[in-house]
Write a protein that holds these residues in place. Structure first.
Motif, mmCIF file in Angstrom:
data_model
loop_
_atom_site.group_PDB
_atom_site.id
_atom_site.type_symbol
_atom_site.label_atom_id
_atom_site.label_comp_id
_atom_site.label_asym_id
_atom_site.label_seq_id
_atom_site.Cartn_x
_atom_site.Cartn_y
_atom_site.Cartn_z
ATOM 1 N N GLY A 150 25.264 14.810 -34.181
ATOM 2 C CA GLY A 150 24.159 15.669 -33.419
ATOM 3 C C GLY A 150 24.212 15.387 -32.093
ATOM 4 O O GLY A 150 23.006 15.492 -31.591
ATOM 5 N N VAL A 151 25.279 15.003 -31.361
ATOM 6 C CA VAL A 151 25.425 14.942 -30.044
ATOM 7 C C VAL A 151 26.488 15.619 -29.508
ATOM 8 O O VAL A 151 27.491 16.137 -30.235
ATOM 9 N N GLU A 152 26.608 16.038 -28.254
ATOM 10 C CA GLU A 152 27.566 16.837 -27.548
ATOM 11 C C GLU A 152 28.572 15.658 -26.885
ATOM 12 O O GLU A 152 28.262 14.953 -26.219
ATOM 13 N N VAL A 153 29.892 16.084 -27.217
ATOM 14 C CA VAL A 153 30.963 15.244 -26.974
ATOM 15 C C VAL A 153 32.072 15.976 -26.249
ATOM 16 O O VAL A 153 32.384 17.206 -26.705
ATOM 17 N N SER A 154 32.671 15.672 -25.099
ATOM 18 C CA SER A 154 33.911 16.188 -24.715
ATOM 19 C C SER A 154 35.067 15.200 -24.646
ATOM 20 O O SER A 154 34.946 14.350 -24.212
ATOM 21 N N ILE A 155 36.312 15.496 -25.384
ATOM 22 C CA ILE A 155 37.285 14.686 -25.462
ATOM 23 C C ILE A 155 38.519 15.274 -24.585
ATOM 24 O O ILE A 155 39.058 16.495 -25.086
ATOM 25 N N PRO A 156 38.692 14.861 -23.634
ATOM 26 C CA PRO A 156 39.990 15.408 -22.667
ATOM 27 C C PRO A 156 41.212 15.067 -23.416
ATOM 28 O O PRO A 156 41.376 14.015 -23.965
ATOM 29 N N TRP B 191 37.600 24.801 -27.812
ATOM 30 C CA TRP B 191 38.797 24.327 -26.959
ATOM 31 C C TRP B 191 38.621 24.792 -25.754
ATOM 32 O O TRP B 191 38.307 25.931 -25.390
ATOM 33 N N ASN B 192 38.270 24.099 -24.477
ATOM 34 C CA ASN B 192 38.244 24.319 -23.097
ATOM 35 C C ASN B 192 39.422 24.288 -22.437
ATOM 36 O O ASN B 192 39.923 23.338 -22.089
ATOM 37 N N LEU C 20 38.367 19.002 -25.926
ATOM 38 C CA LEU C 20 37.759 19.469 -27.057
ATOM 39 C C LEU C 20 36.280 19.251 -26.728
ATOM 40 O O LEU C 20 35.921 18.165 -26.539
ATOM 41 N N GLU C 21 35.492 20.306 -27.237
ATOM 42 C CA GLU C 21 34.152 20.383 -26.807
ATOM 43 C C GLU C 21 33.448 20.339 -28.146
ATOM 44 O O GLU C 21 33.297 21.179 -29.132
ATOM 45 N N LEU C 22 32.709 19.178 -28.462
ATOM 46 C CA LEU C 22 31.924 19.104 -29.623
ATOM 47 C C LEU C 22 30.524 19.424 -29.673
ATOM 48 O O LEU C 22 29.909 18.638 -28.776
ATOM 49 N N THR C 23 29.966 20.299 -30.278
ATOM 50 C CA THR C 23 28.349 20.534 -30.083
ATOM 51 C C THR C 23 27.614 19.779 -31.068
ATOM 52 O O THR C 23 28.212 19.211 -32.060
#
Length: 337
Positions: free
Chosen positions: A204-210, A232-233, A239-242
């Motif tokens: 339930g959180v937003e995460v960005s994995i470079p 995928w950005n 990686l953008e996790l919603t």
């Protein structure tokens, strides 16, 4: 009011005197206030009050106060409920009174403790006592959901699914696998933190994995289809996790191409169950949140301290205990800590 009975030599019954009572006696709470939660320590009691008029909830405490455990800025014993010193913005949702200290969790996920601090049991990074509530700044990136105060130590649960303890540790009651007191919240053994680079995140959180590749001129693309809740950005190669990504283990392969050269990178990570019973207070994953050795089996949902040990129950209904065990209080069939 609340009924109280028993020994009252320190005013711990909150009835306006220090006379022992052999039957329950009504505690006189401030007019128009009702009790939402209550916790009793060795010789003092604290209660969260609701005034019923839309004003912020407050805390009252009474009883022995030689270490400042009442939280009113004095060391005077209190025979009747006394206001704890709190700013108007601090809205308490849970409280725990220990032997000579007290801690409370607040609506914004923060925590404050007050009283004796000989062994660092206030969790404020020092052993300086305080007769008024002090904020635990070292866990400001987390949101606490429950705290339990024992005899000169405390443990708490946080939204990242890991218990942390602090204070006296002579009997291994902090659950770290070693002795030595701690003056700030420290992860219990079996949990690590996200500075170690592991990709385990809270549901339930937003995460960005470079994701980076040495060199330049590469274009990137996803191999296969990403699950719902993951994107995928291309511009940031991340990686953008919603918030909609489901719990469990996810594996992703990313392909990088430059001319005739292609390389593929695979990564996997776990989304584990979010434990935050109070409200949706967590905007994103942050550094120093916990990662779990065993995601499915060790997410605590409730915790309780004794005098010199603690136990917690996990989301899959397992029970873990740690600390002094001379009377077999850990329930493991031995009397070994």
């Amino acid at each position: 009011g609340r009924p109280a009975g028993g020994h009252n030599d320190q005013g711990q019954l909150g009835i306006g005197n220090n006379t022992n009572q052999d039957i329950p006696y009504k505690v006189s709470l401030p007019a128009g206030r009702s009790a939402l939660a209550l916790s009793s320590g060795h010789y003092h009691t604290c209660v969260i009050l609701d005034d019923g008029l839309g004003s912020p909830d407050t805390i009252n405490c009474w009883g022995k106060n030689d270490e400042g455990q009442i939280g009113d800025g004095t060391l005077d014993d209190r025979y009747s409920p006394e206001d704890v010193i709190l700013p108007p913005s601090a809205i308490p949702i849970q409280i725990s009174a220990g032997a000579t200290s007290t801690c409370a969790v607040f609506e914004n996920g923060g925590m404050k403790c007050w009283g004796d601090n000989t062994y660092g049991q206030l969790g404020i990074g020092s052993t300086t006592p305080s007769a008024s509530p002090q904020t635990l700044n070292s866990i400001s990136h987390l949101s606490a959901s429950q705290v339990s105060v024992g005899n000169s130590f405390a443990c708490a649960l946080f939204h990242d699914g890991a218990p942390r303890c602090w204070g006296l540790n002579s009997g291994y009651q902090l659950g770290m696998g070693t002795s030595g007191n701690r003056n700030s919240p420290t992860l219990v053994s079996g949990y690590g933190d996200s500075t170690q680079g592991s990709h385990n995140f809270t549901q339930g959180v937003e995460v960005s994995i470079p994701v980076h590749v040495a060199g330049w001129g590469y274009s990137s693309s996803v191999v296969g289809v990403l699950p719902q809740g993951m994107n995928w950005n291309n511009s940031s190669n991340s990686l953008e996790l919603t918030k909609n990504l489901s719990t469990g283990i996810h594996s992703v392969s990313i392909q990088f191409t430059a001319g005739t050269h292609t390389t593929t990178m695979s990564t996997s990570f776990t989304i584990f169950e979010r434990i935050d019973p109070w409200s949706d207070r967590i905007p994103s994953h942050a550094v120093n949140m916990a990662i779990l050795d065993d995601v499915d089996a060790k997410i605590p949902v409730t915790i309780e301290t004794g005098d010199n040990y603690f136990c917690f129950i996990t989301s899959n209904e397992y029970n873990y205990c740690q600390g002094v065990n001379n009377y077999r209080q850990l329930g493991d069939g031995t009397n070994t800590a």
